[in-house]
Write an enzyme that holds these catalytic residues in place. Structure first.
Site, short mmCIF file in Angstrom:
data_model
loop_
_atom_site.label_atom_id
_atom_site.label_comp_id
_atom_site.label_asym_id
_atom_site.label_seq_id
_atom_site.Cartn_x
_atom_site.Cartn_y
_atom_site.Cartn_z
CG ASP A 193 22.15 63.75 12.27
OD1 ASP A 193 21.46 64.76 12.33
OD2 ASP A 193 22.15 62.96 11.30
CG ASN A 244 10.67 62.08 7.72
OD1 ASN A 244 10.02 61.37 8.48
ND2 ASN A 244 11.37 63.11 8.14
CG ASP A 294 6.49 62.37 13.88
OD1 ASP A 294 7.50 63.05 13.58
OD2 ASP A 294 5.32 62.77 13.68
CD GLU A 316 17.78 65.15 10.84
OE1 GLU A 316 18.48 65.25 9.83
OE2 GLU A 316 16.77 65.86 11.04
#
Length: 366
Positions: free
Chosen positions: A217, A225, A234, A258
Site C-alpha cells: 500500500d 491526490n 496517477d 493504491e
C-alpha cells in the site's frame, strides 16, 4: 464481435476483404476469359492496401457513431462508383499507369508497381505506428500480417481458390486478435499496465502448497491526490507499479486503488523478504517531480515543479495451519500491512500465526 466489443475497425477491414472477393467473383470470374481481370486486378490490388491502411489509422469511434459511420459509408460508395466507372469507361491511360509492372521479366510476381508501393507504404507506416502505442492491441499488430497475406493472395489470384482461402484465414486472424484484445483488457489494469485483480484470483489456482503473498500500500496516497490532484496521483501509481514490476521471483498485480499484491510461487517468506526490502528502498529513494494544484496551501510557488518521494508499507504471509488457501493467506498478509501502517509506515511486517498454548497441549495429552 464488433458490436459486442464496440469496435468498428475490424468490421471495416473484413468488409474490405469481402468486397475484394465479391468484385472478382462478379466482374472477373476465373472461368470466363475477358479483358475484365486485366482492368480490375491492378485497380483492386491498389485500393485494398490503401483501404486497410486508412481503417487502421482512423481513430476507433465504435459501431454506434452515426457521423463516423456515414463518413465510412460515403467512402465505400465513392470507391464503388470509381471502380464501376473504370470497368465501364475503360480509361486506358489510367489503367496503363497503375498496371506498370515492377520488372517486366518477373513471371512469379504479378502485382503492379503502384500496388507494391501501396502495400510497402502501408506496412511500413503501420509498423512504425506500433512503436508508439501506449497500450497493447493485438489487432493493430495483426493488420501488418494481414497486409502481407492479402499481397500474397492477390499475387496468386489466378490460382483457383487462393484468394478465398487466404481471405478466410484473414477473418480467423481478426477474430482471434479481438479475443486476445478482450482478454488483455479484462485482465490488465489500464493505468499501470500490471495484471489486475481478476488475473490475481486466477493465479491462485496454480500456486500449490508453497508460496508467499505480499500486500503493498502506498503511504499517505490520499494526501497526494488532495495536494497535487488526481493526475499526480496517477503518476505516482505508475511509478510505483513500474518498480514493483521489477520484482525478482514473483509477479506484481494491482489489487485496487493504491494497493498492490505480489505473489511468489514456490517461495517462503524468508526467501522473499530481501527482495521486498529492495523494492521498498527503491521506491523510497525514487524522486518524483509533481506540479502542485492551484489551491495547494503547502507550496509558496504553485507553478514550479516540486520533487517529492513516496513510501510503501508491506504485509507478508505464507500458508500455515490457520491459513491454508490463497485467499486466506491474502487476508493474512493484509493484516500484516495494517500492522505496518500502525507501526509508522514504510515497513515490512511478517504475519505470523499465534503459537499453540501450552495448556492446549496438556489437554490433548489428558
Amino acid at each position: 464481435m464488433s458490436l459486442w466489443l464496440n469496435r468498428i475497425q475490424p468490421l471495416l477491414l473484413l468488409l474490405s476483404v469481402l468486397l475484394v472477393n465479391v468484385l472478382f467473383s462478379y466482374f472477373a470470374p476465373l472461368e470466363q476469359v475477358s479483358i475484365a481481370p486485366s482492368v480490375l486486378f491492378p485497380v483492386v490490388s491498389l485500393m485494398l492496401p490503401l483501404n486497410l491502411f486508412l481503417w487502421s489509422i482512423l481513430p476507433e469511434k465504435g459501431v454506434q457513431n452515426r457521423s463516423f459511420n456515414s463518413l465510412v459509408l460515403a467512402l465505400f460508395v465513392l470507391q464503388a462508383m470509381f471502380v464501376y466507372w473504370l470497368m465501364s469507361e475503360l480509361p486506358l491511360q489510367w489503367i496503363e499507369w497503375i498496371s506498370l509492372p515492377v520488372l517486366s521479366d518477373l513471371k512469379l510476381y504479378h502485382l503492379s508497381f503502384a500496388s507494391s508501393l501501396a502495400f510497402l507504404f502501408a506496412g511500413f507506416v503501420l509498423s512504425l505506428k506500433l512503436n508508439y502505442e501506449k497500450q497493447l492491441r493485438v489487432f493493430n499488430h495483426s493488420v501488418v500480417f494481414i497486409l502481407l497475406l492479402m499481397a500474397f493472395a492477390l499475387n496468386q489470384y489466378t490460382q483457383d481458390g487462393v484468394l478465398a482461402w487466404v481471405s478466410s484465414v484473414v477473418g480467423l486472424i481478426v477474430i482471434l486478435s479481438l479475443v486476445f484484445d478482450a482478454h488483455h483488457i479484462a485482465y490488465t489494469d489500464e493505468l499501470t499496465g500490471l495484471k489486475g485483480r481478476r488475473a490475481l484470483n486466477e493465479s491462485f489456482m496454480g500456486l500449490g502448497k508453497r508460496y508467499a503473498i505480499a500486500m503493498v500500500d502506498i503511504d499517505h496516497f490520499k494526501n497526494f491526490n488532495d495536494t497535487y490532484g488526481h493526475d499526480a496521483g496517477d503518476k505516482v501509481l505508475k511509478i510505483v507499479a513500474s518498480i514493483l514490476d521489477t520484482v525478482q521471483g514473483g509477479k506484481a498485480y494491482r489489487y485496487g486503488g493504491e494497493e498492490f499484491t505480489l505473489v511468489f510461487a514456490n517461495k517462503s517468506v524468508d526467501k522473499v523478504s530481501t527482495e521486498l526490502e529492495r523494492l521498498r528502498v527503491a521506491i523510497a529513494n525514487e524522486v518524483i517531480y509533481l506540479n502542485p494544484k492551484s489551491n495547494a496551501k503547502s507550496t509558496k510557488n504553485k507553478t514550479d515543479p516540486k520533487s517529492v518521494s513516496v513510501t510503501i508499507s508491506l504485509g507478508l504471509a505464507e500458508p500455515d495451519v490457520d491459513h491454508s488457501s490463497p485467499s486466506q493467506v491474502l487476508k493474512f498478509a493484509d493484516e500484516g500491512l495494517y500492522k505496518a501502517k500502525k507501526a509508522g509506515r514504510n515497513k515490512l511486517v511478517h504475519s505470523v500465526s499465534k503459537p499453540i498454548r501450552a495448556t492446549a497441549k496438556k489437554s490433548v495429552k489428558k
